[in-house]
Design an enzyme around this catalytic site. Structure first.
Site, PDB file in Angstrom:
ATOM      1  N   HIS A 200       0.812  -1.221   0.000  1.00  0.00           N
ATOM      2  CA  HIS A 200       0.000   0.000   0.000  1.00  0.00           C
ATOM      3  C   HIS A 200       0.838   1.261   0.000  1.00  0.00           C
ATOM      4  CE1 HIS A 200      -3.243  -2.820   0.732  1.00  0.00           C
ATOM      5  NE2 HIS A 200      -3.894  -1.945   0.006  1.00  0.00           N
ATOM      6  N   ASP A 470      -4.522  -8.444  -3.717  1.00  0.00           N
ATOM      7  CA  ASP A 470      -4.738  -9.436  -2.668  1.00  0.00           C
ATOM      8  C   ASP A 470      -4.903 -10.828  -3.261  1.00  0.00           C
ATOM      9  OD1 ASP A 470      -4.692  -8.456   0.045  1.00  0.00           O
ATOM     10  OD2 ASP A 470      -6.242  -7.060  -0.588  1.00  0.00           O
ATOM     11  N   CYS A 517      -9.529  -3.728 -10.502  1.00  0.00           N
ATOM     12  CA  CYS A 517      -9.023  -2.526  -9.830  1.00  0.00           C
ATOM     13  C   CYS A 517      -7.676  -2.756  -9.148  1.00  0.00           C
ATOM     14  CB  CYS A 517     -10.040  -2.009  -8.822  1.00  0.00           C
ATOM     15  SG  CYS A 517     -10.353  -3.151  -7.471  1.00  0.00           S
TER      16      CYS A 517
END
Ligand code: PEP
Ligand code: MG
Length: 589
Positions: A200, A470, A517
């Site tokens: 992130h 993920d 995404c």
């Protein structure tokens, strides 16, 4: 000593470039993922005052430890405080105190940094001791060091933007929330020892369009604050103390990139249509509402993913109020135009941000995060849903926002979340609070279980969104933020590609909208495959849009389909990479 290992003359390091761009500036060291211990270069006249500040901190620490020893002895008996007594001895150790003071004088360092550096050197020595008992005493040093740094820095949180203005931040690691606060107008870029492409912190760098390199080895111990350095965010190269020729080369390179950016803006109105006439939706991922500016600059087709959890990092008490959230969502809804925005409910936990009051977890990526946390803390979830439903109301009567549920691993979670959403809508109706009805609810497919169950999940949602970050992490059992395994974090692994293809087939079969995404949607070679698997709705970091638009306009979908079908027959990551390299060579993709 760590500082004696530092060299003079140009030296180069390789890491993972995570956001394109060249930054040339002065190094600014930060020794804490939260950005709290910074490295200052003090003027000579301030050094004695700094040493005095250090000595005062030692006195306070001694008083604190002495007080704790007395309390412990009173409660548990005379012999129970031996660990704290060892701490007191360390605080009284003249040799260590002298080393720290010498470090401050010789390096013009602030006291926090001097304590950290000298104790880190001692800890390295202790780690080599073979005697178990003595080696364990290293933890006393770490503890005392922590206490001193806490006293010295008090509750002061440095404003990295002020401190590092015009510099490149160098750190072992940075938290995504610290990165989110960096101001690209003041900070030129950053380099970290830790991290991988899909972490992130890296995603945040791309969102801010801030040149960055992660996984750069032991860079933080090789550089001094104030030294000239260069980072090339495309290749992952970091250069310390560049020679005049290197400096000239990268100054030219930086100018070329700036020109390219001007060119990108000129192309922003060109339609994202393939050579055979298929329109591809290029949407933006945003983390902060300030990024709406970039989103408009690159002319995205709405916001495909608003990572709402970043709203929670700046809120005063750790939780944004309903009104604060409402304002943010309404702004995003208004600015994202006709196509609207997809608000993902908070994905707190994992490597991102944590809710106050929840303990750090042993294995946070697999822990109480995202929808699991929403269902475990329903009042926090309800506040978010109230704000989204209210903000989704557009004067034309249509909802301009969609809700996306992250990290779903079973249908029960979806049903419970939808029941809460319906209940919140009933509550708003009963109160007479204006809100949108019929707000679409979608599911993120980012856990292998959700791939297997894509069909039943799709039947109970209005749209799907593939979170390839993920999904890659979970399918390959590889931490997306760990530089040691960054080489095997590979969305081109055949298992990941086949999983994506399976979800694409379900969506096609049921006629349900499917968006991608994850970071794959920002990578040209990977986008060719996504298009070839029939995925025509992509959401990416805004600065990637120009390159992906050029790619879309340069290829035919038919060509991409053939390529994808070949790739899907391959069985090893290496074969996939080799095949793509051969097929895409010379095409600029
Ligand atoms: C993903 O996992 O691919 C995703 C888009 O969500 P995040 O990166 O925020 O976990
Ligand atoms: Mg995710």
């Amino acid at each position: 000593m760590r500082n004696q290992r530092k060299k003079t003359g140009e030296s180069r390091f390789e890491g993972t470039g995570v956001c394109h761009g060249v930054a040339i500036g002065r190094a600014f060291l930060v020794d804490d993922p939260r950005g709290r211990i910074v490295r200052l270069f003090l003027p000579a006249e301030q050094l004695e005052a700094e040493i005095f500040r250090f000595r005062q901190a030692v006195l306070i620490a001694q008083q604190q430890v002495q007080g704790a020893i007395e309390r412990l002895q009173a409660a548990l008996g005379a012999d129970r405080a031996y660990i704290l007594e060892a701490h007191l001895l360390l605080l009284q150790d003249r040799d260590i105190g002298q080393q720290i003071e010498t470090f401050i004088r010789d390096n013009h360092a602030n006291a926090e940094w001097a304590v950290r550096d000298v104790t880190a050197t001692l800890l390295t020595l202790y780690a080599k001791i073979t005697d178990d008992y003595l080696r364990e005493r290293g933890s006393d040093i770490a503890d005392v060091s922590h206490r001193l740094i806490k006293i010295l820095s008090g509750s002061k949180i440095y404003d990295l933007n002020e401190m590092a203005s015009g510099s490149i931040i160098v750190a072992d690691d940075l938290l995504p929330s610290v990165t989110a606060d960096l101001d690209p107008q003041r900070v030129l870029g950053f380099v970290t020892n830790a991290g991988g492409w899909a972490s992130h912190t890296s995603i945040m760098a791309r969102s801010l369009n801030l040149p960055a390199v992660v996984g750069a080895g032991d860079i933080a111990s090789m550089v001094r604050s104030g030294e000239t350095m260069i980072i090339d965010g495309a290749t992952g190269t970091v250069i310390l103390r560049p020679s005049p020729e290197t400096l000239r080369f990268y100054t030219d390179q930086r100018e070329r990139l700036r020109q390219q950016q001007r060119f990108d803006i000129e192309e922003r109105e060109l339609p994202a249509v393939t050579r055979d006439g298929v329109e591809i939706r290029l949407r933006a991922n945003i983390e902060l509402i300030e990024e709406i500016d970039l989103f408009q600059r690159f002319n995205a087709a709405g916001v495909g993913l608003y990572r709402s959890e970043f709203l929670y990092s700046n809120a005063a008490n750790g939780l944004p109020t309903e009104e604060e959230q409402y304002e943010a969502y309404r702004f995003v809804a208004e600015m994202s135009g006709r196509e609207g925005a997809v608000v993902r409910t908070f994905d707190l936990g994992g490597d991102k941000l944590h809710l106050e009051g929840y303990q750090p977890e042993r294995n946070p990526a697999l822990g109480l995060r995202a929808i699991r946390l929403s269902l475990a803390a329903p009042s926090i979830f309800r506040t978010q849903i109230r704000a989204i439903l209210r903000a989704a109301l557009h004067p034309d009567g249509h909802a301009r926002l969609k809700i996306l549920l992250p990290f779903v691993s079973n249908l029960d979670e979806v049903r419970t979340a939808r029941a809460i959403i319906e209940d919140v809508a009933r509550e708003l109706r009963a109160e007479g609070t204006p809100h949108a009805s019929g707000v679409p609810v979608g599911i993120m497919i980012e856990v292998p279980a959700a791939v297997i169950l894509a069909e039943p999940l799709a039947r109970e949602s209005e749209f799907l969104s593939l979170g390839t970050n993920d999904l890659t992490q979970a399918m390959l059992a590889v931490d997306r933020g760990n530089q040691n395994v960054d080489q095997i974090f590979d969305p081109l692994h055949p298992a990941v590609l086949r999983a994506i293809n399976a979800v694409a087939e379900v969506a096609r079969h049921l006629g349900i909208p499917l968006n991608v995404c994850g970071e794959m949607a920002s990578n040209p070679a990977q986008v060719v495959l996504l298009l070839g698997m029939g995925l025509t709705d992509l959401s990416m970091t805004p600065s990637a849009i120009p390159a992906i638009r050029r790619l879309v306009r340069s290829l035919s979908l038919d060509e991409a389909r053939q390529l994808a079908s070949q790739v899907l027959s391959l069985t090893t990551p290496r074969e996939v990479h080799q095949y793509l390299a051969a097929r895409l060579a010379g095409t600029g993709r």
